[in-house]
Structure formats: structure tokens, C-alpha cells
Scaffold this motif. Structure first.
Motif, PDB file in Angstrom:
ATOM      1  N   SER A  39       5.440  20.777   8.568  1.00 13.59           N
ATOM      2  CA  SER A  39       5.569  20.681   7.109  1.00 13.59           C
ATOM      3  C   SER A  39       5.975  19.277   6.690  1.00 13.59           C
ATOM      4  N   THR A  40       6.775  18.620   7.517  1.00 15.76           N
ATOM      5  CA  THR A  40       7.143  17.229   7.212  1.00 15.76           C
ATOM      6  C   THR A  40       5.896  16.362   7.123  1.00 15.76           C
ATOM      7  N   ALA A  41       4.963  16.564   8.069  1.00 22.84           N
ATOM      8  CA  ALA A  41       3.724  15.787   8.055  1.00 22.84           C
ATOM      9  C   ALA A  41       2.855  16.159   6.865  1.00 22.84           C
ATOM     10  N   VAL A  42       2.747  17.468   6.582  1.00 22.43           N
ATOM     11  CA  VAL A  42       1.902  17.920   5.464  1.00 22.43           C
ATOM     12  C   VAL A  42       2.430  17.374   4.142  1.00 22.43           C
ATOM     13  N   GLU A  43       3.749  17.412   3.950  1.00 21.47           N
ATOM     14  CA  GLU A  43       4.331  16.920   2.711  1.00 21.47           C
ATOM     15  C   GLU A  43       4.136  15.406   2.558  1.00 21.47           C
ATOM     16  N   ALA A  44       4.016  14.708   3.696  1.00 22.82           N
ATOM     17  CA  ALA A  44       3.885  13.245   3.643  1.00 22.82           C
ATOM     18  C   ALA A  44       2.461  12.786   3.410  1.00 22.82           C
ATOM     19  N   LEU A  45       1.479  13.676   3.535  1.00 27.01           N
ATOM     20  CA  LEU A  45       0.077  13.250   3.479  1.00 27.01           C
ATOM     21  C   LEU A  45      -0.247  12.507   2.188  1.00 27.01           C
ATOM     22  N   LEU A  46       0.049  13.108   1.034  1.00 28.37           N
ATOM     23  CA  LEU A  46      -0.300  12.494  -0.245  1.00 28.37           C
ATOM     24  C   LEU A  46       0.891  11.811  -0.906  1.00 28.37           C
ATOM     25  N   TYR A  47       2.004  11.688  -0.166  1.00 28.51           N
ATOM     26  CA  TYR A  47       3.166  10.970  -0.692  1.00 28.51           C
ATOM     27  C   TYR A  47       2.822   9.536  -1.114  1.00 28.51           C
ATOM     28  N   PRO A  48       1.983   8.781  -0.349  1.00 27.45           N
ATOM     29  CA  PRO A  48       1.680   7.401  -0.767  1.00 27.45           C
ATOM     30  C   PRO A  48       0.963   7.298  -2.105  1.00 27.45           C
ATOM     31  N   LEU A  49       0.384   8.396  -2.611  1.00 33.69           N
ATOM     32  CA  LEU A  49      -0.347   8.331  -3.880  1.00 33.69           C
ATOM     33  C   LEU A  49       0.591   8.324  -5.084  1.00 33.69           C
ATOM     34  N   LEU A  51       3.085  10.849  -5.572  1.00 37.06           N
ATOM     35  CA  LEU A  51       3.568  12.182  -5.929  1.00 37.06           C
ATOM     36  C   LEU A  51       5.094  12.191  -6.010  1.00 37.06           C
ATOM     37  N   MET A  52       5.606  12.969  -6.960  1.00 40.89           N
ATOM     38  CA  MET A  52       7.051  13.065  -7.136  1.00 40.89           C
ATOM     39  C   MET A  52       7.605  14.405  -6.678  1.00 40.89           C
ATOM     40  N   ASN A  53       6.731  15.419  -6.473  1.00 40.28           N
ATOM     41  CA  ASN A  53       7.225  16.741  -6.135  1.00 40.28           C
ATOM     42  C   ASN A  53       7.117  17.059  -4.647  1.00 40.28           C
ATOM     43  N   THR A  54       6.805  16.064  -3.835  1.00 37.65           N
ATOM     44  CA  THR A  54       6.780  16.294  -2.388  1.00 37.65           C
ATOM     45  C   THR A  54       8.197  16.205  -1.823  1.00 37.65           C
ATOM     46  N   THR A  55       8.410  16.891  -0.717  1.00 37.47           N
ATOM     47  CA  THR A  55       9.717  16.848  -0.049  1.00 37.47           C
ATOM     48  C   THR A  55       9.709  15.709   0.963  1.00 37.47           C
ATOM     49  N   VAL A  56      10.516  14.687   0.711  1.00 34.72           N
ATOM     50  CA  VAL A  56      10.564  13.506   1.575  1.00 34.72           C
ATOM     51  C   VAL A  56      11.648  13.726   2.622  1.00 34.72           C
ATOM     52  N   MET A  57      11.216  13.964   3.877  1.00 35.61           N
ATOM     53  CA  MET A  57      12.148  14.247   4.956  1.00 35.61           C
ATOM     54  C   MET A  57      12.642  12.953   5.615  1.00 35.61           C
ATOM     55  N   ALA A  62      12.587   7.101   7.199  1.00 38.93           N
ATOM     56  CA  ALA A  62      12.818   6.110   8.261  1.00 38.93           C
ATOM     57  C   ALA A  62      11.684   5.092   8.340  1.00 38.93           C
ATOM     58  N   CYS A  63      10.599   5.319   7.626  1.00 34.79           N
ATOM     59  CA  CYS A  63       9.454   4.396   7.643  1.00 34.79           C
ATOM     60  C   CYS A  63       9.649   3.327   6.570  1.00 34.79           C
ATOM     61  N   GLN A  64       9.388   2.069   6.969  1.00 37.05           N
ATOM     62  CA  GLN A  64       9.432   1.022   5.950  1.00 37.05           C
ATOM     63  C   GLN A  64       8.312   1.228   4.934  1.00 37.05           C
ATOM     64  N   LEU A  65       7.122   1.525   5.438  1.00 39.55           N
ATOM     65  CA  LEU A  65       5.963   1.739   4.572  1.00 39.55           C
ATOM     66  C   LEU A  65       5.166   2.934   5.086  1.00 39.55           C
ATOM     67  N   VAL A  66       4.569   3.663   4.156  1.00 40.79           N
ATOM     68  CA  VAL A  66       3.657   4.758   4.492  1.00 40.79           C
ATOM     69  C   VAL A  66       2.352   4.478   3.762  1.00 40.79           C
ATOM     70  N   ARG A  67       1.231   4.536   4.489  1.00 37.99           N
ATOM     71  CA  ARG A  67      -0.066   4.159   3.900  1.00 37.99           C
ATOM     72  C   ARG A  67      -1.089   5.255   4.169  1.00 37.99           C
ATOM     73  N   LEU A  68      -1.831   5.598   3.139  1.00 33.95           N
ATOM     74  CA  LEU A  68      -2.898   6.588   3.238  1.00 33.95           C
ATOM     75  C   LEU A  68      -4.231   5.890   3.018  1.00 33.95           C
ATOM     76  N   VAL A  69      -5.163   6.066   3.958  1.00 35.88           N
ATOM     77  CA  VAL A  69      -6.531   5.566   3.803  1.00 35.88           C
ATOM     78  C   VAL A  69      -7.403   6.778   3.512  1.00 35.88           C
ATOM     79  N   PHE A  70      -8.126   6.732   2.396  1.00 34.60           N
ATOM     80  CA  PHE A  70      -8.885   7.902   1.959  1.00 34.60           C
ATOM     81  C   PHE A  70     -10.162   7.454   1.253  1.00 34.60           C
TER      82      PHE A  70
END
Length: 615
Positions: A39-49, A51-57, A62-70
Motif C-alpha cells: 500500500s505504501t508503494a500504491v499510495e506513492a504512485l501518483l504522489y508526484p502529480l 495529489l493531496m489525499n494520498t498517505t505519505v509513509m 525518506a526520499c529527497q525526490l520522487v519522480r513519475l514518468v508517464f
């Protein structure tokens, strides 16, 4: 169907090193036991876009940056967001246009005209902004309602548990039923109805006042109003006249003030000159006294002593040196010359002192005259202030108060007159309000009728797809329908009454099946209706919640997985099929072609043991 939305990979930076998780293929399952981090991974998938309602674990923080390529409609994008600071700006870049600008967008904004990251992505997906009353829907609402099912709500809440108003509005947008023009007509009709009710209420109240005699006679009030108008006109003329007198008095008073200022400046100047002349005379008198003292010293010299033995020198004849007794070399006594010079100096200083004394006396006289002139100017100014300006100001203030008092009386009488005539006037207001209300209602009803036809057609076709998908999971379902107003569902199984989502079960697999079938059928509808803008991407956390691995649960789980995976078989209109990313506790019950599993356990965490980025 909305434009294709395909996730290629999720990158994240830890300790300055980039790691990556690829999502190759159109179906990816994250498989692992409870608390393995799915669930931590699933919640993080669209976090870089953004989103404000995702659960940030903590793993994400602990990541400096999170990047989504889509990809959206075939165009590759990347979104980068800070893991440690969820309020930091999001960087969005079109990878197919490397020379293009990188958009730096806030997650939330209070600035008018500034777009957020979520709004930018929402626009990419072709989802318009919509609002009804105080309810506004953005990317978070679309994600929670039409794109994802979360572990904490999939088996208990209908479509993510969004508030009814937000869920209905988000689904209207996705279904192409949001009509901004109709929303404006509904608002206008509501406002005209409110104005008509207010007008009728006021009319009723004044009729009650009339019946009880609380309203006065209009003719008497009108006569009193006209009399007060005449008095107010006369008082205004008096006010204007005394205001003119006050203006003239203020001008004359200003002239007297200017004269006093000039006299005061002349007084100060004359006093300064008198002081300077007196100072010069005092210096000259001091010099004169010093010269006369030196002359007296020469005329009565003190006894002199011999420069060698120190004894008092004897008296000598004139022309002889007092010390050696010989005649002076030039034949003249030096003392006599000194006396003569001292007499000349003393006389010169006496004449200078006398001249300066005369000048000082003249300056003192001038200063006294200037002092008297300044005092006279001050007295004239103060006298005019007391005798003319103050009475003129008092008269103007009184006239102003009288005029304002009569103005209030006139306004009060006008209100009473309006109240007395209000029944007749209000009846006209009510008639006008009724006409406006009826016109607004007719315009709204005409647009609403056409809209309701479309709404029923859309929800009817959606219900057919919903029933088909639900039967694939649970063959015992006989009927299923979606309400065209609030999009809630009713499901009937064999030998059971039809039930709402709340009544289907306390929780577990029946509600999971309903939620999954709703989102799958929504995408089925999008493939046949071009106006439906549902994003093809589907993220489901724990679709097998409430199902065991044996017996009926096993069969239901197989059917649910088959149904879920089947949505990725059909291509979307722009050539990209629906992508499914899901998370389950157990491995898939059987092998599925094209389905990729990412195994997660205590020794292979999604974030902690991700491969290094090869670039």
C-alpha cells in the motif's frame, strides 16, 4: 474514453542516488504479505502529480525526490516532487519536447490565476474544472472516485468514500454530464425564486401592519414630507450663506495671521540687530577703557628699579635717562612719545564708542517699534478671531446641524411614505419577481429536460455494463442498476431483495466486487461513448479483500481477477489499452499472459531494495 494514461516507471532519490521501479506491460501486481509495503508503494504512485489525499509513509518521506514518468495520449511526461516536503512545488516536463520549459507548479495556491500541479495534470487528462455551491472537484476527487480503490475503503466505502456532493460532481464530469450552462441556469432560477419569496414575505408583513393600523395615512405623511422638504431647502440656503461668510472670515483671518507673522519676523530681525549693535558698542567701550587705562599708567608712572642692582632709580631731569642719567640719543623722551600716542588712541576709541552707542540706541528704538507692531498685529488677529471668525464658525456649524437634522427628518418621512405606499409598490415588485422567476424556471427546465434525457441514457448504458461486470464476478446477481441522480447502486441476487451498497454486506468481498465492477463498467462505457472522459488508468489496492483461498472464495477470487485483468485487453481509442496496477497479499491464483508480478517481502522491499537507475 479519456486520453490514455500509462505509468512507465517510478523513480526516487535517496542519499543522492536514484532508484527505479518499472511498470512494463499493462497489468502489474504488487504481491506481498501484510505490512510488506504494498500500500505504501500504491499510495506513492501518483504522489508526484501533486495529489493531496494520498498517505505519505516514512519510506516516501525518506526520499529527497520522487519522480513519475508517464504517458498521456502517447506524450511522455515526468513529474518530480519532494518526498520530505509535500508542500514543495512540483516540476512537470514534456519529455517529447526536451527544449520545452519545465513547469514549476504549487501543490495548493491562493493566488488568483495560478494553476496547481493537480490542475495541470487534470487538464492533460481532459477533465474540466467544476464547482457547485461550495463543492469543487480536482484531481484528488477524480483519483479517489474514478481512478483508484484504496485498501482502507475498498471493502467498506462506496467508490472511495468521497462525500456525496463531491462524488456526484466528479462522476458528472467524468461521464460528460457536467453542464456549466445548466449550472448557471439552475443558479439563476434558485436566485429568482429566493427573490420572489422575499418579495412575497415582505408584502404579507406590510398587509398585516396595515390591518393592525401600524401604517400611517399616506396623505398626511406626504404633506409633512413636503413641508420638511421646504424647511430643508431654506436651511440649506442659510447654510450656504453662512458658509460663504465663514469662508470670507477665514480669508481675512488668514491675512491677519500673515501680517502677524511678518511683524513677528521684523521684530526678531530688529531685536537681533539691536543685540548685535549693543555687542559692538560693548566691545568698543572695553577697548576705550583699556586705552584710557594705559594713558593713565603713562601719566602717573610707578617708581622704576635699576636693572642691575634693583634699587629705586633717582629722579632725573627731563630728557635724561632715568637709569644712566645721560641725555636721550634722539633728544626726545620716549615716555612722552608713548603718552602722546596713548592720548591719540584713547580719543579715537572714544569717538568710535560714541558712534556705536548712537547706532545701538537707534537699533534698540527700531526693535521697540517692531515689538509694538508685532503686539498690535497679534492683538488684531486675536480680536478678529474672537469678534468675527468664531461667531461665523459657530453660525456655520449651527446651520449645518440644522440642515442635516432636517435631511434626516426628510429621509425618515420618505421611508414612512414608502412604507405607507409599500403595499401597492410591493405588489408590482412581486409581479416583476414572479415573471423573472417563471422565465428563469422555464429556461432551466427546458435545458434540464434535455440534460435528464442524456443523463438517463448514460446511466442506463452504464447500468448494463455494471450488471455484466458484476455477473462476471458473482453469477448469482440477477439485476443491478445505477441511480441517474446520485449514481448510487442497487443490486439483487437470487432469492434476495434488491439492496443498496450499504445493505449489501457489512464489509468484505461483496462491496469489493461492487466497487471493482463500478470502475470497470465505467471504462466499458467510456469505450462506446466519446463524451465519457474517464482516465483509463486503474489502481486497485487489495481487490481480494474478504476472500479466502478455498471453496467459494477461491472461485470468486478467480472470477474477480479474470474480470479485472480483462479490462486491459481492449485498446483505448488512441491506441493504448487501460493499464491496471493492483496489490494483493497472495500470488495470483494462476498464470495470466502479459501480467507482471512485483514480489515484495521483508527481504525485498519496494523502496529499500529497488534497482539502481541505469541512467
Amino acid at each position: 474514453m479519456g486520453p490514455s494514461f500509462v505509468i512507465e516507471r517510478l523513480e526516487f532519490q535517496r542519499g543522492g542516488v536514484w532508484y527505479v521501479r518499472h511498470f512494463t506491460g499493462l497489468v502489474t501486481f504488487l504481491v506481498g504479505h501484510s505490512k510488506s509495503g504494498k500500500s505504501t508503494a500504491v499510495e506513492a504512485l501518483l504522489y508526484p502529480l501533486g495529489l493531496m489525499n494520498t498517505t505519505v509513509m516514512p519510506e516516501v518521506r525518506a526520499c529527497q525526490l520522487v519522480r513519475l514518468v508517464f504517458r498521456v495520449a502517447g506524450t511522455r511526461w515526468q513529474a518530480t516532487r519532494s518526498g520530505a516536503d509535500h508542500r514543495a512545488r512540483v516540476l512537470l516536463k514534456n519529455l517529447d519536447a526536451p527544449d520545452g520549459i519545465e513547469h514549476s507548479l504549487p501543490v495548493v495556491t491562493a493566488k488568483t490565476g495560478e494553476s496547481t500541479a493537480g490542475a495541470f495534470v487534470q487538464d492533460l487528462l481532459g477533465l474540466p474544472a467544476a464547482a457547485r455551491g461550495t463543492t469543487r472537484v480536482g484531481l484528488d476527487a477524480f483519483y479517489g472516485t474514478a481512478m483508484a480503490l484504496r485498501q482502507n475503503t475498498i471493502a467498506s466505502e462506496f467508490l472511495g468514500g468521497e462525500k456525496d456532493t463531491a462524488r456526484v460532481l466528479a462522476l458528472e464530469v467524468v461521464l460528460g454530464l457536467w453542464n456549466e450552462g445548466l449550472a448557471g441556469l439552475e443558479k439563476n432560477a434558485s436566485e429568482t425564486e429566493s427573490r420572489h419569496r422575499a418579495a412575497r414575505s415582505a408584502l404579507s408583513q406590510f398587509k398585516k401592519l396595515r390591518d393592525t393600523g401600524a401604517l400611517a395615512d399616506p396623505d398626511g405623511i406626504r404633506a409633512e414630507h413636503e413641508q420638511k422638504l421646504r424647511e430643508h431647502h431654506a436651511a440649506t440656503e442659510r447654510w450656504q450663506k453662512v458658509s460663504g461668510d465663514l469662508t470670507a472670515a477665514v480669508g481675512e483671518h488668514g491675512r491677519l495671521i500673515a501680517l502677524h507673522k511678518a511683524a513677528e519676523q521684523q521684530r526678531r530681525k530688529a531685536a537681533k540687530q539691536a543685540d548685535a549693535a549693543q555687542a559692538k558698542m560693548n566691545v568698543a567701550a572695553t577697548d576705550q577703557a583699556r586705552a584710557e587705562g594705559e594713558l593713565d599708567a603713562l601719566l602717573t608712572p610707578l617708581p622704576q628699579d635699576c636693572t642691575r642692582c634693583g634699587q629705586i632709580l633717582p629722579e632725573r631731569e627731563p630728557g635724561l635717562c632715568p637709569q644712566c642719567g645721560r641725555p636721550h640719543a634722539d633728544g626726545e623722551d620716549r615716555r612722552e612719545r608713548q603718552i602722546a600716542a596713548a592720548r591719540v588712541q584713547a580719543e579715537r576709541l572714544r569717538l568710535k564708542t560714541q558712534r556705536l552707542r548712537d547706532a545701538a540706541e537707534a537699533a534698540a528704538s527700531t526693535a521697540q517699534e517692531a515689538e509694538e507692531a508685532a503686539a498690535d498685529a497679534l492683538a488684531a488677529r486675536d480680536a478678529y478671531d474672537q469678534d468675527h471668525l468664531a461667531p461665523a464658525r459657530k453660525a456655520a456649524q449651527q446651520a449645518e446641524r440644522d440642515a442635516h437634522g432636517l435631511s434626516r427628518d426628510v429621509a425618515q418621512l420618505k421611508r414612512r411614505l414608502d412604507d405607507a405606499d409599500y403595499i401597492r409598490a410591493q405588489e408590482a415588485v412581486v409581479g416583476t419577481a414572479r415573471e423573472a422567476m417563471e422565465a428563469a424556471q422555464d429556461a432551466r427546465d427546458a435545458a434540464k429536460t434535455a440534460h435528464e434525457v442524456r443523463r438517463k441514457e448514460v446511466t442506463g448504458r452504464w447500468s448494463e455494463f455494471f450488471l455484466e461486470r458484476l455477473r462476471q464476478i458473482n453469477p448469482a446477481v440477477e439485476t443491478a442498476s445505477i441511480d441517474p441522480e446520485d449514481f448510487t447502486v442497487r443490486v439483487k441476487e437470487h432469492n434476495e431483495p434488491d439492496k443498496t451498497f450499504t445493505d449489501i454486506s457489512v464489509g468484505g468481498s461483496p462491496k469489493v466486487a461492487t466497487n471493482v465492477a463500478m470502475l470497470l463498467s465505467l471504462r466499458d462505457l467510456g469505450r462506446v461513448d466519446a463524451l465519457v472522459r474517464v482516465p483509463p488508468l486503474l489502481i486497485i489496492d487489495s481487490p481480494l479483500s474478504g476472500l479466502g483461498s478455498t471453496g467459494l472464495d477461491h472461485d470468486t477470487g478467480l472470477r474477480l481477477m479474470d474480470t479485472l485483468i480483462s479490462i486491459a485487453d481492449d485498446p483505448s481509442p488512441d491506441g493504448y489499452a487501460c493499464q491496471v496496477i493492483a496489490a494483493t497479499n497472495d500470488a495470483l491464483p494462476r498464470a495470466y499472459p502479459g501480467v507482471r508480478e512485483i514480489r515484495i517481502n521483508d527481504h525485498h522491499r519496494f523502496f529499500d531494495h529497488a534497482p539502481l537507475h541505469d541512467s
